[in-house]
Design a protein around this motif. Sequence first.
Motif, PDB file in Angstrom:
ATOM      1  N   PRO A   8       0.885  -1.175   0.061  1.00  0.00           N
ATOM      2  CA  PRO A   8      -0.154   0.028   0.083  1.00  0.00           C
ATOM      3  C   PRO A   8       0.817   1.242  -0.033  1.00  0.00           C
ATOM      4  CG  PRO A   8      -0.670  -1.377   1.917  1.00  0.00           C
ATOM      5  CD  PRO A   8       0.173  -2.442   0.778  1.00  0.00           C
ATOM      6  N   PRO A   9       1.860   1.393   0.776  1.00  0.00           N
ATOM      7  CA  PRO A   9       2.609   2.643   0.745  1.00  0.00           C
ATOM      8  C   PRO A   9       3.392   2.908  -0.575  1.00  0.00           C
ATOM      9  CG  PRO A   9       3.703   1.128   2.225  1.00  0.00           C
ATOM     10  CD  PRO A   9       2.302   0.511   1.856  1.00  0.00           C
ATOM     11  N   MET A  10       2.808   3.415  -1.433  1.00  0.00           N
ATOM     12  CA  MET A  10       3.286   3.590  -2.867  1.00  0.00           C
ATOM     13  C   MET A  10       2.944   4.890  -3.429  1.00  0.00           C
ATOM     14  SD  MET A  10       2.567   0.716  -5.956  1.00  0.00           S
ATOM     15  CE  MET A  10       3.157   1.083  -7.422  1.00  0.00           C
ATOM     16  N   SER A  11       3.873   5.369  -4.155  1.00  0.00           N
ATOM     17  CA  SER A  11       3.674   6.772  -4.827  1.00  0.00           C
ATOM     18  C   SER A  11       2.933   6.432  -5.965  1.00  0.00           C
ATOM     19  CB  SER A  11       5.009   7.288  -5.070  1.00  0.00           C
ATOM     20  OG  SER A  11       5.687   6.471  -6.039  1.00  0.00           O
ATOM     21  N   SER A  12       2.197   7.622  -6.529  1.00  0.00           N
ATOM     22  CA  SER A  12       1.529   7.535  -7.715  1.00  0.00           C
ATOM     23  C   SER A  12       2.216   6.955  -8.821  1.00  0.00           C
ATOM     24  CB  SER A  12       0.951   8.653  -8.132  1.00  0.00           C
ATOM     25  OG  SER A  12       1.754   9.851  -8.453  1.00  0.00           O
ATOM     26  N   ALA A  13       1.526   6.406  -9.790  1.00  0.00           N
ATOM     27  CA  ALA A  13       2.722   5.750 -10.876  1.00  0.00           C
ATOM     28  C   ALA A  13       3.345   6.890 -11.700  1.00  0.00           C
ATOM     29  CB  ALA A  13       1.291   5.045 -11.982  1.00  0.00           C
ATOM     30  N   GLY A  14       2.705   7.940 -12.120  1.00  0.00           N
ATOM     31  CA  GLY A  14       3.277   8.903 -12.848  1.00  0.00           C
ATOM     32  C   GLY A  14       4.693   9.394 -12.083  1.00  0.00           C
ATOM     33  N   LEU A  15       4.562   9.570 -10.925  1.00  0.00           N
ATOM     34  CA  LEU A  15       5.564  10.008  -9.980  1.00  0.00           C
ATOM     35  C   LEU A  15       6.936   9.114  -9.932  1.00  0.00           C
ATOM     36  CD1 LEU A  15       7.046  11.960  -8.259  1.00  0.00           C
ATOM     37  CD2 LEU A  15       5.778  11.332  -6.222  1.00  0.00           C
ATOM     38  N   ARG A  16       6.351   7.865  -9.976  1.00  0.00           N
ATOM     39  CA  ARG A  16       7.458   6.776  -9.997  1.00  0.00           C
ATOM     40  C   ARG A  16       8.138   6.749 -11.134  1.00  0.00           C
ATOM     41  NH1 ARG A  16       9.025   2.572  -5.972  1.00  0.00           N
ATOM     42  NH2 ARG A  16       6.647   2.206  -5.689  1.00  0.00           N
ATOM     43  N   ARG A  17       7.305   6.740 -12.153  1.00  0.00           N
ATOM     44  CA  ARG A  17       8.117   6.601 -13.300  1.00  0.00           C
ATOM     45  C   ARG A  17       9.120   7.890 -13.611  1.00  0.00           C
ATOM     46  NH1 ARG A  17       6.180   9.802 -16.593  1.00  0.00           N
ATOM     47  NH2 ARG A  17       4.108  10.064 -16.155  1.00  0.00           N
ATOM     48  N   ASP A  18       8.537   9.097 -13.198  1.00  0.00           N
ATOM     49  CA  ASP A  18       9.499  10.041 -13.378  1.00  0.00           C
ATOM     50  C   ASP A  18      10.827   9.952 -12.633  1.00  0.00           C
ATOM     51  OD1 ASP A  18       7.551  11.172 -15.156  1.00  0.00           O
ATOM     52  OD2 ASP A  18       6.847  12.632 -13.402  1.00  0.00           O
ATOM     53  N   MET A  19      10.551   9.527 -11.393  1.00  0.00           N
ATOM     54  CA  MET A  19      11.598   9.194 -10.560  1.00  0.00           C
ATOM     55  C   MET A  19      12.818   8.498 -11.166  1.00  0.00           C
ATOM     56  SD  MET A  19      11.489  11.419  -8.212  1.00  0.00           S
ATOM     57  CE  MET A  19      12.892  10.935  -7.248  1.00  0.00           C
ATOM     58  N   GLU A  20      12.117   7.346 -11.515  1.00  0.00           N
ATOM     59  CA  GLU A  20      12.860   6.137 -12.380  1.00  0.00           C
ATOM     60  C   GLU A  20      13.773   6.879 -13.403  1.00  0.00           C
ATOM     61  OE1 GLU A  20      10.238   3.087 -13.550  1.00  0.00           O
ATOM     62  OE2 GLU A  20      10.048   2.120 -11.413  1.00  0.00           O
TER      63      GLU A  20
END
Lengths: 265, 265
Positions: A5-17
């Motif tokens: 559950p403690p997971m950032s939003s998909a878009g943000l995660r992609r950007d961070m990657e």
Amino acid sequence: MTDNPPMSSAGLRRDMEILEILAGHGDERDADGFGVSWIAQRLGREKSQVSRALRGLEIEGMVERDPLTRRYRLGWRLFALAARTEQSRLVRISAPYVRRLAAAFDEDAYLCVLRGNMVLTLLSVPSSRAYHRVWEGVSVPVIMAAAGRSLLAEWDEERVRELLGTILPAGLDGSVGGSDEWLKELDHVRTAGYAVSDVELDDSEAGVSAPVRDHRGLITAAISVSVTRAASLGRLHEIGVSVAETARELSCALGDGKSAWRRPD
Amino acid sequence: MTDNPPMSSAGLRRDMEILEILAGHGDERDADGFGVSWIAQRLGREKSQVSRALRGLEIEGMVERDPLTRRYRLGWRLFALAARTEQSRLVRISAPYVRRLAAAFDEDAYLCVLRGNMVLTLLSVPSSRAYHRVWEGVSVPVIMAAAGRSLLAEWDEERVRELLGTILPAGLDGSVGGSDEWLKELDHVRTAGYAVSDVELDDSEAGVSAPVRDHRGLITAAISVSVTRAASLGRLHEIGVSVAETARELSCALGDGKSAWRRPD
DNA sequence: AAAACATGGTGCAACTAGCGCAACACTAGT
DNA sequence: ACTAGTGTTGCGCTAGTTGCACCATGTTTT
């Protein structure tokens, strides 16, 4: 496969990657950036997705693009934002002290903090000799960093074991002589005020570190010197005392908060 | 109401706005961060939106939260990423030169680059005297920055006028004596190698700057000294020559690229 | 030269994820 | 307890993202 559950939003995660990819390893020839396809492949994502994401990041200044090679690099906005972090303040105040240390023994000197089970290097001052890779912004497992012992010096043994457990199974075992031996070293920090580690990263022979405390006396950072010169190996104790003293002075400077900071030299 | 086609995605934009808020002005007591509601109100967005966004940003390390006050600050990840930017490399190489300059005249010294119609300060070395606000990461309109003239020194007059036009209507008119006078100063940079501006930001009396060039001879940055001591006012020319000379040395150091960088002192 | 192969960007339907509203825990002041 | 503030969560609805295909440019083969 799905994260907790403690997971950032998909878009943000992609950007961070993407940003993490662009950060690279630093020691390679990736100075001229990376292309869209290469990033997409390395991430296992669609080209189009990466292309669109990078455009957005460029507009916001998080990445910038070489007009000729069309490759992306990390952008100026990151630099501007980073200057406003607490870490930046810490570096600003610490820099003169760490520089003085590097100059005194003509060895590389560092300022590090603890982040999870990693040691993040905030500042690295190279010696006057060879070109040295950039360590700033690099994270290293606690057991492998010279500053690791100083940062964990005042933790409960139980918590330290717990933390070490999160990396030991996955980590290498060559450079660490068992967690018991490592724990014993923590006592030395508490009594002597500094730590000496014999095996280190890079081509250094040994590492000397000491804890830095905030205004409440808690250890929030550590400074360290990585000994590479053979001539310095006989002076480890002398260096240790000097590092500990410098750390103490720095702790005082940090405690003053916003007061005028004197140059130590 | 809809923005133009070149627009980043909604999520990213929101995150950037939040980060920009957290960056604050730097000179206030906003050191202990900001709360969710305050940010939401300042952005005109829903609390829930901001709350969720901040959680994601925290997971990624872009922001960090004080466990007690529950307020958010900019995070360590920004610092780590920023260390890998081109700007960071520039600062690393330039720092000794700028420091030497600050020490020579005991005045604040800066390293700046051009970003759109703004001058972004990458490095600020305070004098030994008072506590000085942090300028790193701060952007200032070209006309108001000491380094502005040096950064635009070799632009076509037409392009300079165009650039000034994008800020003059909205900018203040007190500190700038018309763009014509400003343009004439650019000649001085080309001939003498440095620029002197009489009216500056903050409490400084004058600013002296000189252009820094990359390996191709193009102006990519500028170093400047802001003169605040009355005693220095009579030495403006002397300071100018010194700044220009330092800028030239720095340009050479940058041209060498990855070669070992000597300390100038 | 044209073919072959890159890399980076775009249109569009399907679908998922983020939005806003409201209600909810929680702490702190009178 | 009441009020007032902050920060978090459930959920229907909408909007934005996704991935496939295709296209527009360069770069290397043959």
